[in-house]
Design a protein around this motif. Structure first.
Motif, PDB file in Angstrom:
ATOM      1  N   PHE A  67       1.218  -1.011   0.241  1.00  0.00           N
ATOM      2  CA  PHE A  67       0.031  -0.131   0.198  1.00  0.00           C
ATOM      3  C   PHE A  67       0.875   1.007  -0.310  1.00  0.00           C
ATOM      4  O   PHE A  67       1.905   1.428   0.298  1.00  0.00           O
ATOM      5  N   ALA A  84       0.986   0.685   4.890  1.00  0.00           N
ATOM      6  CA  ALA A  84      -0.367   0.085   6.514  1.00  0.00           C
ATOM      7  C   ALA A  84       0.593  -0.970   6.833  1.00  0.00           C
ATOM      8  O   ALA A  84      -0.654  -2.404   7.000  1.00  0.00           O
ATOM      9  N   PHE A 123       1.162  -3.154  10.264  1.00  0.00           N
ATOM     10  CA  PHE A 123       0.407  -3.055  11.276  1.00  0.00           C
ATOM     11  C   PHE A 123       1.021  -2.625  12.983  1.00  0.00           C
ATOM     12  O   PHE A 123       2.101  -3.334  12.926  1.00  0.00           O
ATOM     13  N   ARG A 124      -0.162  -1.148  13.442  1.00  0.00           N
ATOM     14  CA  ARG A 124       1.551  -0.441  13.864  1.00  0.00           C
ATOM     15  C   ARG A 124       1.957  -1.256  15.490  1.00  0.00           C
ATOM     16  O   ARG A 124       2.266  -1.154  16.081  1.00  0.00           O
ATOM     17  N   HIS A 125       0.730  -2.753  15.702  1.00  0.00           N
ATOM     18  CA  HIS A 125       0.766  -3.122  17.029  1.00  0.00           C
ATOM     19  C   HIS A 125       1.775  -4.840  17.778  1.00  0.00           C
ATOM     20  O   HIS A 125       1.696  -5.056  18.282  1.00  0.00           O
ATOM     21  N   MET A 126       2.287  -4.868  15.728  1.00  0.00           N
ATOM     22  CA  MET A 126       2.362  -6.132  15.607  1.00  0.00           C
ATOM     23  C   MET A 126       4.519  -5.500  15.834  1.00  0.00           C
ATOM     24  O   MET A 126       4.267  -4.441  14.883  1.00  0.00           O
ATOM     25  N   PHE A 136       1.868 -12.662   9.226  1.00  0.00           N
ATOM     26  CA  PHE A 136       0.260 -12.420   9.745  1.00  0.00           C
ATOM     27  C   PHE A 136      -0.327 -13.799   8.687  1.00  0.00           C
ATOM     28  O   PHE A 136      -0.559 -13.937   8.735  1.00  0.00           O
ATOM     29  N   ARG A 165       6.253  -8.660   3.653  1.00  0.00           N
ATOM     30  CA  ARG A 165       4.886  -9.546   4.273  1.00  0.00           C
ATOM     31  C   ARG A 165       4.225  -9.353   3.507  1.00  0.00           C
ATOM     32  O   ARG A 165       3.215 -10.379   3.162  1.00  0.00           O
ATOM     33  N   ASP A 188      -5.641  -0.472   7.138  1.00  0.00           N
ATOM     34  CA  ASP A 188      -4.899  -1.802   7.951  1.00  0.00           C
ATOM     35  C   ASP A 188      -6.318  -3.210   7.716  1.00  0.00           C
ATOM     36  O   ASP A 188      -4.986  -4.212   7.548  1.00  0.00           O
ATOM     37  N   ALA A 190      -5.477  -4.019   4.088  1.00  0.00           N
ATOM     38  CA  ALA A 190      -4.043  -4.778   3.930  1.00  0.00           C
ATOM     39  C   ALA A 190      -4.379  -6.643   5.026  1.00  0.00           C
ATOM     40  O   ALA A 190      -3.148  -7.113   3.837  1.00  0.00           O
ATOM     41  N   ALA A 191      -5.009  -6.366   6.302  1.00  0.00           N
ATOM     42  CA  ALA A 191      -5.287  -7.531   6.078  1.00  0.00           C
ATOM     43  C   ALA A 191      -6.160  -8.665   5.365  1.00  0.00           C
ATOM     44  O   ALA A 191      -5.138 -10.152   5.054  1.00  0.00           O
ATOM     45  N   GLN A 205     -11.083 -12.380  11.064  1.00  0.00           N
ATOM     46  CA  GLN A 205      -9.739 -12.684  11.496  1.00  0.00           C
ATOM     47  C   GLN A 205      -9.448 -10.472  11.077  1.00  0.00           C
ATOM     48  O   GLN A 205      -8.562 -10.353  12.257  1.00  0.00           O
ATOM     49  N   TYR A 215      -7.560  -9.334  15.060  1.00  0.00           N
ATOM     50  CA  TYR A 215      -6.333  -9.380  14.580  1.00  0.00           C
ATOM     51  C   TYR A 215      -5.661  -7.990  14.261  1.00  0.00           C
ATOM     52  O   TYR A 215      -4.323  -7.638  14.933  1.00  0.00           O
ATOM     53  N   VAL A 216      -6.711  -6.658  14.164  1.00  0.00           N
ATOM     54  CA  VAL A 216      -6.009  -5.461  13.159  1.00  0.00           C
ATOM     55  C   VAL A 216      -7.078  -4.303  14.452  1.00  0.00           C
ATOM     56  O   VAL A 216      -6.641  -3.852  14.600  1.00  0.00           O
ATOM     57  N   PRO A 251      -7.072  -4.324  18.445  1.00  0.00           N
ATOM     58  CA  PRO A 251      -5.981  -3.882  18.453  1.00  0.00           C
ATOM     59  C   PRO A 251      -5.216  -2.581  18.611  1.00  0.00           C
ATOM     60  O   PRO A 251      -4.936  -1.963  19.022  1.00  0.00           O
ATOM     61  N   ASN A 252      -6.480  -1.920  17.482  1.00  0.00           N
ATOM     62  CA  ASN A 252      -6.059  -0.458  17.098  1.00  0.00           C
ATOM     63  C   ASN A 252      -6.664   0.728  17.762  1.00  0.00           C
ATOM     64  O   ASN A 252      -6.830   1.585  18.405  1.00  0.00           O
TER      65      ASN A 252
END
Ligand SMILES: Nc1ncnc2c1ncn2[C@@H]1O[C@H](COP(=O)(O)OP(=O)(O)O)[C@@H](O)[C@H]1O
Ligand SMILES: [Mg+2]
Lengths: 343, 284
Positions: free
Chosen positions: A80, A84, A86-89, A97, A149, B174, B177-178, B187, B191-192, B195-196
Motif C-alpha cells: 500500500f 499500512a 500493523f502498528r501494534h505488531m 501475518f 509481508r 489496515d 492490508a489484512a 480475522q 487481529y487488526v 488491537p488498533n
C-alpha cells in the motif's frame, strides 16, 4: 502469471474513474502505471487486487476469469501507498501475518512460520530488526517490511502503489535499483504505480501512461519517450514545447510563415518537439524570436524564446550550445529536427 | 524556568499564575473534594461496624446486586452497539450517516427524566403496548427490564463516541492490508481492528460503566421505587436519606463514590500511557 484487464469501467458515485481500460500484462513483467494524480492508477491497481469491484468489464488471471474472485482468493501481494503496517505488531508478526491467518489445514506450524518470516526479512535485508515495531523504523525500512509481508503469502503477482512516494530522494534511488534486482531474482509479475516519470522510465519493462481514467499509451521507455502517440504523452513525459501551427500545401506554417517542416496532411495542428531536438539556423525558413531568459543546465544551456505576435506570444524552451550567444533580447532562429504533429 | 531573563511569551507572570492555580484548587476543593469527604465522614460517623451493617442490610444488598446486574447487561450491550455503530460509520459509506451520528448523540441532549418517561409512555399499563405486554405476562415498566432499557438508552453514546473519531482517523487501510494477506473478515476485525482501538474501547467502557451504575433520572422514572425489587443504588440512597437513615444512605453513596474514584484513576492511567492511541477520540 499473465494478467488481462478487459474493457474495465469503474464508477464512483456515477463519476467514472476509469473508462474502458484494457491492458495485457505479460507473465514476469515489471510494468509501471504512470500518470498525474487522479488519473486512475490506484483504482486500476485496486481492481486488479480485488479491493474494488469493476462497474463493467473483466479481469483475467492467466486463463481464469478472476473478476468475481475475492481479494483473498486472488492471492496477490499488495504494497500500500503508506505501507499500512500493523502498528501494534512487531516486524516479525507483520511479516508472519499472511501465514498465521491461513485456514487450519494450510497453516504451517509455528516454528516454520517464524523461520519463513525471518527468511523473508533477510531477503529484504532487515535481519536483526524483527523485534522492532513499525514506529521504530525508517521510511525505507517500513517499505521493505511491507514488501516482505506481501511476499509471505507467496503471491504470483506483486502490486505496489507508489512504492517510493514517501521516501527522500536518495533512499528512493537506492530502493529503485533494489526493486529491479529483486524482481529479476524472483520473477514475479509486478505492477507498480508512480507519478514520477523518471522512476517509471528507469525501472519498468513497459510503461502504461494514464490520464483522466484512460490509458494513453503502453510501451517501452523508448516508445513513450521517443514515439509518444498523443499530445498528452508528449507533454507529460520529458520536456517538450508545443506550438499551434497550420499545414498548407504540405508545408507547416507557424504564425503565417513557413517553418521549413513538411507534412502529409493539411489542416490546423499542434507541433510538438523536445528542447534538445532543435538546431539553430543562420538562414532559411524556421522559427525566430527574442530570447526572454536562459539558464545553464549541466552541460548545456536552455533558452526561452518568445515566438508569435507580441499580443499573443508563445514561449518555447530550446537547448542551445554553450558557445551560442543567448543573452536576453538576442534573436535566435531554430528548426526542430525531430517533431510530431497532432491534428 | 531556568533562564529568568528569558520570558516565555505565552507564560503569565508568577503572581497571575499562582492566583489562577489557587482559584482552581479552591473551586475543586469546594465542589469536588468537600462533598467527597462528607460522603465518607457521614458514612463512618457511627464507626466501622455501623458502616458494614448498613451495607449488609438486605435492601442495600439487593440494590447493589440490581445495579451490578443492570451494568452487566447495559455495558456489554453498549459495547457491542458502540462497536457496530462506529464500525459502520467509520468504515463504510452510506446514506443517512450524519443523521445516525446525530441520533447516537441524542441521549446527551435529552434530559434523562424525559427518556425515562418515554419508556413509561411506551410500555406502561396505559400505553398502546401495555395490554399486549400484559397478556403475555411481561412487565417492563416498574420492573428490572425497564431499568435495563432506560440505562442502555442513557449510556449508549459513550462507547460509540470514543470509537467513531478514532476509527474514522484510522481509515480502512489496515483492514484492506489484512484481507489482501488472506485474512477473512473476522480475522481482520479481531487481529487488526480491535488491537488498533482497544484502549479507546476500554476508555469508553469505563465511562459507560460509571454512568450506568450512577444513573438516577431515567431509572427513577421507570423503576417505581419498589424496595428490594426495583431500587438501584442511587435510588436506594435517596430512599434511605428520606428515611433519615444517614449512615445507610452515605454508606451506599460511598460505594458509588469509590466507583467514581476508581474510574478516575483508570482514566488517568489510560490517558498518560496510551494518550496517543486515544488521541483521535479526544478531539471532539
Ligand atoms: N473511494 C472513492 N470514492 C470516490 N471517488 C474515488 C474513490 N477512489 C478514487 N476516486 C476518484 O477516482 C479518480 C482516480 O483516483 P485514483 O485512482 O486514486 O488516482 P491516482 O492513483 O492516479 O492518483 C479520482 O478522481 C478520485 O477522486
Ligand atoms: Mg494513487
Amino acid at each position: 502469471m499473465e494478467i488481462r484487464v478487459e474493457k474495465i469501467r469503474k464508477e464512483f458515485d456515477l463519476y467514472p474513474a476509469l473508462h474502458d481500460v484494457s491492458l495485457k500484462i505479460e507473465s514476469g513483467e515489471l510494468i509501471a502505471l504512470l500518470g498525474p494524480s487522479g488519473s486512475g492508477k490506484t483504482t486500476l491497481l485496486r481492481l486488479i487486487a480485488g479491493l474494488e469491484q469493476p462497474t463493467q468489464g473483466r479481469i483475467f488471471f492467466g486463463n481464469e476469469d478472476a473478476s468475481y474472485r475475492s481479494v483473498q482468493e486472488r492471492n496477490v501481494g499488495f504494497v500500500f501507498q503508506h505501507y499500512a503496517l500493523f502498528r501494534h505488531m512487531s516486524v516479525l508478526d507483520n511479516v508472519a501475518f499472511g501465514l498465521k491467518v491461513r485456514p487450519k489445514g494450510q497453516r504451517p506450524p509455528k516454528a516454520e512460520i517464524r523461520r519463513r518470516a525471518l527468511e523473508l526479512l533477510e531477503m529484504v535485508q532487515l535481519n536483526g530488526l524483527e523485534k522492532r515495531f513499525p514506529s521504530q523504523l525508517s521510511g525505507g525500512q517500513r517499505q521493505r517490511v511491507a514488501l516482505a509481508r506481501a511476499m509471505a503469502i507467496e503471491p504470483k503477482v506483486l502490486l505496489l502503489d507508489e512504492p517510493f512516494g514517501a521516501l527522500d530522494a536518495k533512499v528512493r534511488k537506492e530502493l529503485r535499483r533494489w526493486l529491479r534486482d529483486f524482481h529479476d531474482r524472483t520473477g514475479h509479475t509486478t505492477v507498480f504505480v508512480t507519478h514520477d516519470q523518471e522512476e517509471a522510465l528507469e525501472l519498468a519493462d513497459r510503461v502504461v501512461v494514464m490520464s483522466q481514467g484512460k490509458i494513453e499509451q503502453v510501451g517501452s521507455s523508448d516508445d513513450v519517450y521517443d514515439r509518444p502517440n498523443s499530445p498528452f504523452v508528449f507533454s507529460f513525459i520529458g520536456e517538450s514545447a508545443s506550438l499551434p501551427v497550420k499545414v498548407e500545401g504540405g508545408v507547416v506554417h507557424f504564425h503565417g510563415a513557413p517553418t521549413g517542416l513538411t507534412a502529409q496532411r493539411d489542416g490546423e495542428a499542434r507541433l510538438f518537439f523536445r528542447p534538445q531536438d532543435v538546431s539553430l539556423i543562420e538562414e532559411g525558413p524556421g522559427m525566430t524570436g527574442p530570447v526572454t531568459s536562459s539558464r545553464r543546465l549541466a552541460g548545456t544551456r536552455i533558452a526561452e524564446i518568445e515566438l508569435g505576435s507580441p499580443e499573443k506570444p508563445c514561449h518555447v524552451e530550446v537547448e542551445v550550445p554553450l558557445e551560442a550567444s543567448a543573452s536576453n533580447g538576442s534573436i535566435l532562429s531554430f528548426r526542430p529536427t525531430r517533431w510530431k504533429l497532432f491534428y | 524556568m531556568s533562564n529568568e531573563r528569558f520570558k516565555n511569551p505565552i507564560t503569565e507572570s508568577a503572581p497571575v499564575r499562582w492566583a489562577l492555580i489557587a482559584a482552581v484548587l479552591a473551586f475543586l476543593a469546594l465542589f469536588v473534594l468537600t462533598p467527597l469527604v462528607i460522603v465518607f465522614t457521614e458514612a463512618f460517623s457511627k464507626g466501622w461496624e455501623e458502616y458494614i451493617l448498613a451495607l449488609q442490610e438486605p435492601d442495600a444488598v439487593k440494590a447493589i446486586r440490581l445495579t451490578l446486574l443492570v451494568a452487566a447487561i447495559a455495558v456489554p450491550a453498549n459495547l457491542l452497539f458502540g462497536l457496530a455503530a462506529s464500525w459502520a460509520i467509520a468504515k463504510f459509506e452510506f446514506r443517512g450517516k450524519s443523521f445516525l451520528i446525530t441520533l447516537i448523540d441524542l441521549p446527551f441532549s435529552v434530559s434523562p427524566v424525559i427518556s425515562g418517561l418515554v419508556y413509561v409512555l411506551l410500555f406502561g399499563a396505559n400505553s398502546v403496548l401495555g395490554p399486549i405486554l400484559k397478556s403475555h405476562g411481561l412487565q417492563i415498566v416498574f420492573a428490572v427490564p425497564g431499568i435495563v432499557l432506560a440505562t442502555i438508552f442513557v449510556t449508549f453514546p459513550f462507547v460509540a463516541r470514543e470509537l467513531i473519531p478514532l476509527m474514522q482517523d484510522q481509515g480502512t487501510g489496515d483492514e484492506e492490508a489484512a484481507i489482501s494477506l488472506g485474512a477473512n473478515g473476522w480475522q481482520a476485525f479481531w487481529y487488526v481492528t480491535v488491537p488498533n482501538i482497544k484502549w479507546a474501547l476500554l476508555y469508553g467502557v469505563l465511562l459507560c460503566n460509571a454512568r450506568a451504575m450512577g444513573e438516577f433520572g431515567a431509572v427513577s422514572v421507570v423503576s417505581g421505587h419498589i424496595r428490594g425489587l426495583t431500587n438501584t443504588m442511587p435510588l436506594h440512597v435517596e430512599i434511605l436519606y428520606n428515611d433519615y437513615n444517614v449512615v445507610g444512605a452515605f454508606a451506599v453513596a460511598s460505594l458509588l463514590a469509590l466507583l467514581a474514584l476508581l474510574t478516575l484513576v483508570l482514566r488517568t492511567i489510560l490517558e498518560t500511557r496510551y494518550g496517543s492511541e486515544l488521541s483521535a477520540g479526544q478531539k471532539h
